[in-house]
Each structure stands twice: as structure tokens, then as C-alpha cells.
Motif scaffolding. Structure first.
Motif, PDB file in Angstrom:
ATOM      1  N   VAL A 188       0.951  -1.237  -0.177  1.00 42.13           N
ATOM      2  CA  VAL A 188      -0.013  -0.016   0.000  1.00 42.13           C
ATOM      3  C   VAL A 188       0.844   1.293   0.061  1.00 42.13           C
ATOM      4  O   VAL A 188       0.592   2.301  -0.735  1.00 42.13           O
ATOM      5  CB  VAL A 188      -1.011  -0.108   1.010  1.00 42.13           C
ATOM      6  CG1 VAL A 188      -1.836   1.175   1.130  1.00 42.13           C
ATOM      7  CG2 VAL A 188      -2.003  -1.202   1.067  1.00 42.13           C
ATOM      8  N   VAL A 189       2.025   1.130   0.547  1.00 44.98           N
ATOM      9  CA  VAL A 189       2.966   2.518   0.724  1.00 44.98           C
ATOM     10  C   VAL A 189       3.560   2.754  -0.516  1.00 44.98           C
ATOM     11  O   VAL A 189       3.563   3.820  -0.932  1.00 44.98           O
ATOM     12  CB  VAL A 189       3.974   2.118   1.692  1.00 44.98           C
ATOM     13  CG1 VAL A 189       5.058   3.285   1.601  1.00 44.98           C
ATOM     14  CG2 VAL A 189       3.241   2.165   3.451  1.00 44.98           C
ATOM     15  N   ARG A 190       3.887   1.442  -1.219  1.00 47.95           N
ATOM     16  CA  ARG A 190       4.490   1.658  -2.533  1.00 47.95           C
ATOM     17  C   ARG A 190       3.520   2.035  -3.529  1.00 47.95           C
ATOM     18  O   ARG A 190       3.745   2.938  -4.440  1.00 47.95           O
ATOM     19  CB  ARG A 190       5.175   0.331  -2.894  1.00 47.95           C
ATOM     20  CG  ARG A 190       6.443  -0.254  -2.476  1.00 47.95           C
ATOM     21  CD  ARG A 190       6.883  -1.504  -3.206  1.00 47.95           C
ATOM     22  NE  ARG A 190       6.012  -2.466  -3.357  1.00 47.95           N
ATOM     23  CZ  ARG A 190       6.052  -3.329  -2.561  1.00 47.95           C
ATOM     24  NH1 ARG A 190       6.831  -3.439  -1.408  1.00 47.95           N
ATOM     25  NH2 ARG A 190       5.045  -4.507  -2.680  1.00 47.95           N
ATOM     26  N   TRP A 191       2.057   1.736  -3.413  1.00 43.52           N
ATOM     27  CA  TRP A 191       1.298   2.150  -4.284  1.00 43.52           C
ATOM     28  C   TRP A 191       0.985   3.638  -4.124  1.00 43.52           C
ATOM     29  O   TRP A 191       0.686   4.370  -5.138  1.00 43.52           O
ATOM     30  CB  TRP A 191      -0.170   1.261  -4.275  1.00 43.52           C
ATOM     31  CG  TRP A 191      -1.233   2.010  -5.076  1.00 43.52           C
ATOM     32  CD1 TRP A 191      -1.559   1.877  -6.039  1.00 43.52           C
ATOM     33  CD2 TRP A 191      -2.290   2.572  -4.539  1.00 43.52           C
ATOM     34  NE1 TRP A 191      -2.858   2.250  -6.707  1.00 43.52           N
ATOM     35  CE2 TRP A 191      -3.234   2.888  -5.625  1.00 43.52           C
ATOM     36  CE3 TRP A 191      -2.660   3.189  -3.466  1.00 43.52           C
ATOM     37  CZ2 TRP A 191      -4.382   3.812  -5.631  1.00 43.52           C
ATOM     38  CZ3 TRP A 191      -3.858   4.093  -3.136  1.00 43.52           C
ATOM     39  CH2 TRP A 191      -4.486   4.173  -4.500  1.00 43.52           C
ATOM     40  N   ALA A 192       0.830   4.041  -2.794  1.00 41.37           N
ATOM     41  CA  ALA A 192       0.641   5.433  -2.550  1.00 41.37           C
ATOM     42  C   ALA A 192       1.652   6.328  -2.844  1.00 41.37           C
ATOM     43  O   ALA A 192       1.562   7.344  -3.555  1.00 41.37           O
ATOM     44  CB  ALA A 192       0.326   5.737  -1.070  1.00 41.37           C
ATOM     45  N   TYR A 193       2.943   5.978  -2.873  1.00 40.46           N
ATOM     46  CA  TYR A 193       4.089   6.559  -3.279  1.00 40.46           C
ATOM     47  C   TYR A 193       4.090   6.867  -4.735  1.00 40.46           C
ATOM     48  O   TYR A 193       4.587   7.938  -5.205  1.00 40.46           O
ATOM     49  CB  TYR A 193       5.434   6.104  -2.793  1.00 40.46           C
ATOM     50  CG  TYR A 193       6.707   6.890  -3.263  1.00 40.46           C
ATOM     51  CD1 TYR A 193       7.027   7.915  -2.618  1.00 40.46           C
ATOM     52  CD2 TYR A 193       7.489   6.297  -4.412  1.00 40.46           C
ATOM     53  CE1 TYR A 193       8.045   8.328  -3.043  1.00 40.46           C
ATOM     54  CE2 TYR A 193       8.601   7.086  -4.749  1.00 40.46           C
ATOM     55  CZ  TYR A 193       8.877   8.072  -3.958  1.00 40.46           C
ATOM     56  OH  TYR A 193      10.069   8.883  -4.393  1.00 40.46           O
ATOM     57  N   ARG A 194       3.666   5.984  -5.563  1.00 40.91           N
ATOM     58  CA  ARG A 194       3.701   5.904  -7.081  1.00 40.91           C
ATOM     59  C   ARG A 194       2.408   7.150  -7.232  1.00 40.91           C
ATOM     60  O   ARG A 194       2.569   7.736  -8.408  1.00 40.91           O
ATOM     61  CB  ARG A 194       3.283   4.710  -7.478  1.00 40.91           C
ATOM     62  CG  ARG A 194       4.557   4.081  -8.054  1.00 40.91           C
ATOM     63  CD  ARG A 194       4.470   2.831  -8.677  1.00 40.91           C
ATOM     64  NE  ARG A 194       3.965   1.529  -7.705  1.00 40.91           N
ATOM     65  CZ  ARG A 194       3.110   0.743  -8.005  1.00 40.91           C
ATOM     66  NH1 ARG A 194       2.253   0.440  -9.051  1.00 40.91           N
ATOM     67  NH2 ARG A 194       2.903  -0.103  -6.961  1.00 40.91           N
ATOM     68  N   THR A 195       1.488   6.965  -6.781  1.00 36.92           N
ATOM     69  CA  THR A 195       0.343   7.812  -6.830  1.00 36.92           C
ATOM     70  C   THR A 195       0.856   9.338  -6.692  1.00 36.92           C
ATOM     71  O   THR A 195       0.178  10.274  -7.211  1.00 36.92           O
ATOM     72  CB  THR A 195      -1.064   7.303  -6.047  1.00 36.92           C
ATOM     73  OG1 THR A 195      -1.248   6.026  -6.122  1.00 36.92           O
ATOM     74  CG2 THR A 195      -2.186   8.122  -6.254  1.00 36.92           C
ATOM     75  N   VAL A 196       1.317   9.566  -5.256  1.00 37.42           N
ATOM     76  CA  VAL A 196       1.776  10.904  -4.873  1.00 37.42           C
ATOM     77  C   VAL A 196       3.061  11.467  -5.598  1.00 37.42           C
ATOM     78  O   VAL A 196       2.931  12.508  -6.194  1.00 37.42           O
ATOM     79  CB  VAL A 196       2.125  10.807  -3.673  1.00 37.42           C
ATOM     80  CG1 VAL A 196       3.079  12.184  -3.160  1.00 37.42           C
ATOM     81  CG2 VAL A 196       0.963  10.564  -2.541  1.00 37.42           C
ATOM     82  N   LYS A 197       3.814  10.558  -6.408  1.00 42.08           N
ATOM     83  CA  LYS A 197       4.755  11.196  -7.088  1.00 42.08           C
ATOM     84  C   LYS A 197       4.379  11.320  -8.478  1.00 42.08           C
ATOM     85  O   LYS A 197       4.874  12.417  -9.216  1.00 42.08           O
ATOM     86  CB  LYS A 197       5.737   9.777  -7.134  1.00 42.08           C
ATOM     87  CG  LYS A 197       7.193  10.189  -7.958  1.00 42.08           C
ATOM     88  CD  LYS A 197       8.021   9.012  -7.898  1.00 42.08           C
ATOM     89  CE  LYS A 197       9.320   9.210  -8.508  1.00 42.08           C
ATOM     90  NZ  LYS A 197      10.209   8.105  -8.778  1.00 42.08           N
ATOM     91  N   SER A 198       3.279  10.821  -9.012  1.00 43.21           N
ATOM     92  CA  SER A 198       2.867  11.010 -10.395  1.00 43.21           C
ATOM     93  C   SER A 198       2.180  12.505 -10.334  1.00 43.21           C
ATOM     94  O   SER A 198       1.822  13.224  -9.704  1.00 43.21           O
ATOM     95  CB  SER A 198       1.757  10.111 -10.886  1.00 43.21           C
ATOM     96  OG  SER A 198       2.240   8.825 -10.834  1.00 43.21           O
TER      97      SER A 198
END
Length: 103
Positions: free
Chosen positions: A93-103
Motif C-alpha cells: 500500500v505504501v508503494r502504491w501510495a508513493y507512486r500515486t503521490v509521485k505522479s
């Protein structure tokens, strides 16, 4: 209130409590720097739980049909399932949230 409606209320409330405590336990398993990203990734399931509890409160305060109780129970079950999947690997979930915030 019929027995079926009472059962659906109890199921909805228990699912929401399970999701709340499971998300909290998942957050404690993470490093402190990853917790804000975790909670950003969990915002959708918590929103579903809030919507389900809102439907439940609406159904309890007004004299509505059993369909609203069924919808609240379904949203509660969906939220509990998402909480269980999140508990398996909170770092995903953290990796998914990081990719979402980074985009």
C-alpha cells in the motif's frame, strides 16, 4: 426493527470496527516515515467505511426499507475485505501510495 435489520446493523458495525483496528495495526507495522503514505493509500477504504456507516445512521434515524441496511452491510464487508488484504502486506500500500503521490 426486524431481526434481519438488526443482524445487518451488527454486521455493518462489526465490519467497520474490524477495518479500523486492522488498518491501525497495519500502520504500526510500518516505519514511522512511511505512515503518512500508508494513510493516504488507505483513504479510499476508510471512505467506504464512512459511507457505509453514514448509510447505517441514515437508515437507523429514518424509517427506511431494508435495502439501505443491505447496502451498508455490503460496504462494510467490502471495507473489511480491503482491510484484510492490506494487512497481508502494508508495504504494498505504501508503494502504491508513493507512486500515486509521485505522479
Amino acid at each position: 426493527m426486524t431481526d434481519l435489520e438488526l443482524f445487518l446493523v451488527v454486521v455493518s458495525a462489526l465490519c467497520a470496527l474490524y477495518a479500523l483496528f486492522t488498518f491501525r495495526a497495519s500502520a504500526h507495522r510500518l516505519h514511522y516515515r512511511d505512515r503518512p503514505l500508508f494513510w493516504r493509500g488507505v483513504a479510499l477504504p476508510l471512505g467506504l467505511a464512512g459511507l457505509g456507516l453514514g448509510l447505517l445512521a441514515y437508515a437507523l434515524l429514518t424509517d427506511t426499507s431494508t435495502g439501505v441496511f443491505w447496502a451498508a452491510a455490503a460496504l462494510g464487508a467490502l471495507t473489511a475485505a480491503l482491510a484484510w488484504l492490506t494487512e497481508l502486506e502494508p508495504n504494498r500500500v505504501v508503494r502504491w501510495a508513493y507512486r500515486t503521490v509521485k505522479s
